[in-house]
Write an enzyme that holds these catalytic residues in place. Structure first.
Site, PDB file in Angstrom:
ATOM      1  N   LYS A 187      11.965  76.475 -33.081  1.00 29.22           N
ATOM      2  CA  LYS A 187      13.406  76.637 -33.329  1.00 29.22           C
ATOM      3  C   LYS A 187      14.175  76.370 -32.034  1.00 29.22           C
ATOM      4  O   LYS A 187      13.760  76.825 -30.956  1.00 29.22           O
ATOM      5  CB  LYS A 187      13.671  78.061 -33.838  1.00 29.22           C
ATOM      6  CG  LYS A 187      15.082  78.319 -34.334  1.00 29.22           C
ATOM      7  CD  LYS A 187      15.206  79.760 -34.859  1.00 29.22           C
ATOM      8  CE  LYS A 187      16.596  80.077 -35.367  1.00 29.22           C
ATOM      9  NZ  LYS A 187      16.733  81.502 -35.786  1.00 29.22           N
ATOM     10  N   SER A 244      16.513  85.899 -40.126  1.00 30.10           N
ATOM     11  CA  SER A 244      16.438  84.436 -39.966  1.00 30.10           C
ATOM     12  C   SER A 244      15.043  83.840 -39.925  1.00 30.10           C
ATOM     13  O   SER A 244      14.908  82.612 -39.906  1.00 30.10           O
ATOM     14  CB  SER A 244      17.190  84.005 -38.717  1.00 30.10           C
ATOM     15  OG  SER A 244      18.566  84.084 -38.959  1.00 30.10           O
ATOM     16  N   SER A 278      19.012  81.680 -40.244  1.00 30.20           N
ATOM     17  CA  SER A 278      19.383  80.564 -39.421  1.00 30.20           C
ATOM     18  C   SER A 278      18.226  79.599 -39.141  1.00 30.20           C
ATOM     19  O   SER A 278      18.464  78.442 -38.816  1.00 30.20           O
ATOM     20  CB  SER A 278      19.937  81.061 -38.082  1.00 30.20           C
ATOM     21  OG  SER A 278      18.965  81.806 -37.380  1.00 30.20           O
TER      22      SER A 278
HETATM   23  N1  GLN Z   1      22.049  85.662 -41.384  1.00 27.03           N
HETATM   24  C1  GLN Z   1      22.207  86.692 -40.395  1.00 27.03           C
HETATM   25  C2  GLN Z   1      23.405  86.383 -39.542  1.00 27.03           C
HETATM   26  O1  GLN Z   1      24.077  85.475 -39.837  1.00 27.03           O
HETATM   27  C3  GLN Z   1      20.957  86.825 -39.588  1.00 27.03           C
HETATM   28  C4  GLN Z   1      20.810  85.779 -38.566  1.00 27.03           C
HETATM   29  C5  GLN Z   1      19.544  85.888 -37.758  1.00 27.03           C
HETATM   30  O2  GLN Z   1      18.617  86.627 -38.095  1.00 27.03           O
HETATM   31  N2  GLN Z   1      19.541  85.197 -36.637  1.00 27.03           N
HETATM   32  O3  GLN Z   1      23.673  87.019 -38.580  1.00 27.03           O
END
Ligand code: GLN
Length: 491
Positions: free
Chosen positions: A80, A179, A155
């Site tokens: 990532k 994410s 994400s």
């Molecule tokens: N979807 C969540 C957010 O937008 C979690 C994101 C993540 O775990 N990086 O913050």
């Protein structure tokens, strides 16, 4: 030799170890697959062809010289784009870091190299890891290999899509609110968030430092465990890294694969029932619960009354920390600089850079967080959210006195069509309804495929106590042994 891109990491490592395939052959096969399909998937922001082949040649040379190779030597991995990679572009999905080549490797990447894995490149993500679909990436969304008109989660959607598209057998994600697990669920792959502090944040571009947790993504539970073991463990360069060994997640995955869960108590969270998940997800989850019960697990219902406040607490804590962390992107130190033409002051250059470099969701979070932390509102918002965080932790502690692990659907809904939730941030935030509690508590969670709903994958989440990551691998591997793995239609 059959197509190596269809193999698990365990199988590939076996081929390389015996010399049945060279690391270079394995790497080239994955690079060819990326060239063939990534135009449709957009999992990668950067493919490091030269670096990958050089790393593979090095593995082959070491093997030829009789060196002892680790259990993942020669296995390709996609990383990532939130983790720094020395000399290799690292954008965090943002324009503000476009063109930045970090001068150092993150600890995770350093350990991947030490384990003999071959880094193929950097994967797409929502900007600064804020989002649930990769649609907030400044470089266009990734697409779900199950249906390229749908999101691959976020994400870390790029990492999950790379796995489901057979572009890589292993990938790295980061999980602040879900994410790793949510993209795993909606792509039919496995994603694990380790115990907070169990994997190093050194070189992980910070979003919300008290929540951010890098972790493994794979197509099987055993592969995820092997990757977890390779990247985990204490790192003196991260002040919140836990000075304890990684629990034996690999042995736990192997134990689980025997399909025997007798003596294991699993709790279903009452508050996640009801209107929480869509019917197809609930149906697949209920069937998986039956399966777990047939494997010998004792299933009980457990109330965690404060979980319903997890989402609002998270959307105060995470933006607050983000507003502080992202202050470092000032147009001076890294990446983009706008308006530095001799006619603008330092303050103006900063604000022009941020205006041009940050996307709308990142700006929204910085503003929310700055507001929540401002004098006069701090106690009402940030302070209150921290108290809720403590109550959620107490719910977990009380639950784990009665059960070994908690289970739930990973996500309330399957992969949704691109564009379906971008106009309403709250609808996007709901994707992490079931994953956020573990982040606030700090315990580990894994998503494992448990079935299909209308032809799209559904994930089951296993949540374990802090430092008991092995437990979730055992349960996930047992379920996998019963339901199998899930393959999307050919791209
Ligand atoms: N979807 C969540 C957010 O937008 C979690 C994101 C993540 O775990 N990086 O913050």
């Amino acid at each position: 030799m059959t197509d190596v891109t269809a193999m698990t990491a365990t199988q590939i490592a076996g081929l390389v170890a015996t010399g049945a395939a060279s690391a270079v052959e394995v790497t080239q096969a994955h690079l060819d697959r990326i060239a063939a399909v990534d135009g449709r998937v957009n999992a990668f922001l950067h493919v490091d062809t030269e670096g990958a082949l050089a790393a593979a040649r090095d593995i082959d040379a070491r093997r030829a010289a009789g060196a002892e190779l680790g259990p993942l030597a020669g296995v390709p991995v996609a990383v990532k784009d939130v983790l720094t990679t020395k000399g290799v572009p690292t954008t965090v999905g943002s324009k503000i870091l476009e063109g930045w080549r970090p001068p150092y490797d993150s600890t995770i990447v350093e350990r991947l190299r030490a384990a003999g894995t071959v880094m193929l490149g950097k994967t797409n993500m929502d900007e600064f890891a804020m989002g649930s679909s990769t649609e907030y990436s400044a470089y266009g969304p990734s697409r779900n290999p199950w249906d390229t008109d749908r999101i691959p989660g976020g994400s870390g959607g790029g990492s999950a899509a790379a796995l489901a598209a057979y572009e890589a057998p292993l990938a790295i994600g980061s999980d602040t609110g879900g994410s790793i697990r949510q993209p795993g669920a909606v792509t039919g792959t496995v994603g694990a968030k380790p115990t907070y502090g169990g994997t190093s944040r050194y070189g992980l571009v910070a979003f919300s430092s008290s929540l951010d947790t890098p972790g493994p993504c794979a197509r099987t539970v055993l592969d995820a465990a092997l990757l977890h073991a390779a990247i985990g463990g204490h790192d003196p360069r991260d002040s919140t890294s836990i000075p304890a060994p990684v629990p034996d997640v690999v042995a736990a995955a192997k134990l689980g694969a025997t399909g025997d869960l007798s003596g294991v108590r699993l709790g279903i969270v009452t508050e996640f029932g009801g209107e929480g998940a869509e019917p197809g997800v609930t149906a697949a989850f209920n069937e998986a619960v039956n399966t777990l019960s047939k494997l010998g697990a004792e299933i009980v219902e457990i109330s965690c009354p404060h979980f319903r406040y997890a989402l609002p607490a998270y959307y105060l804590i995470a933006p607050s920390e983000c507003s502080s962390n992202l202050a470092r992107f000032d147009g001076v130190r890294f990446g983009l600089r706008t308006g530095d033409d001799g006619n603008h002051s330092l303050e103006e250059v900063m604000s022009l850079t941020r205006e041009a470099g940050f996307g709308p969701e990142v700006k929204r979070r910085i503003m929310l967080g700055t507001y929540a932390l401002s004098s006069g509102y701090y106690d009402a918002y940030y302070g209150q959210a921290q108290k809720v965080r403590t109550l959620i932790t107490r719910d977990f502690t009380a639950a784990f006195e009665r059960v070994d692990a908690l289970i739930s659907p990973t996500t309330p809904f399957v992969a949704f069509p691109l564009g379906a939730r971008t106009s309403d941030p709250y609808q996007m935030y709901l994707a992490d309804l079931f994953t956020i509690p573990s982040n606030l508590y700090g315990g580990p969670g894994i998503s494992v495929p448990c079935g299909l709903s209308d032809g799209l994958p559904v994930g089951l989440q296993v949540m374990a106590p802090t430092l008991a990551d092995d437990r979730m691998y055992r349960v996930a591997a047992a379920l996998e042994s019963a339901v199998g793995t899930f393959t999307p239609p050919a791209l």
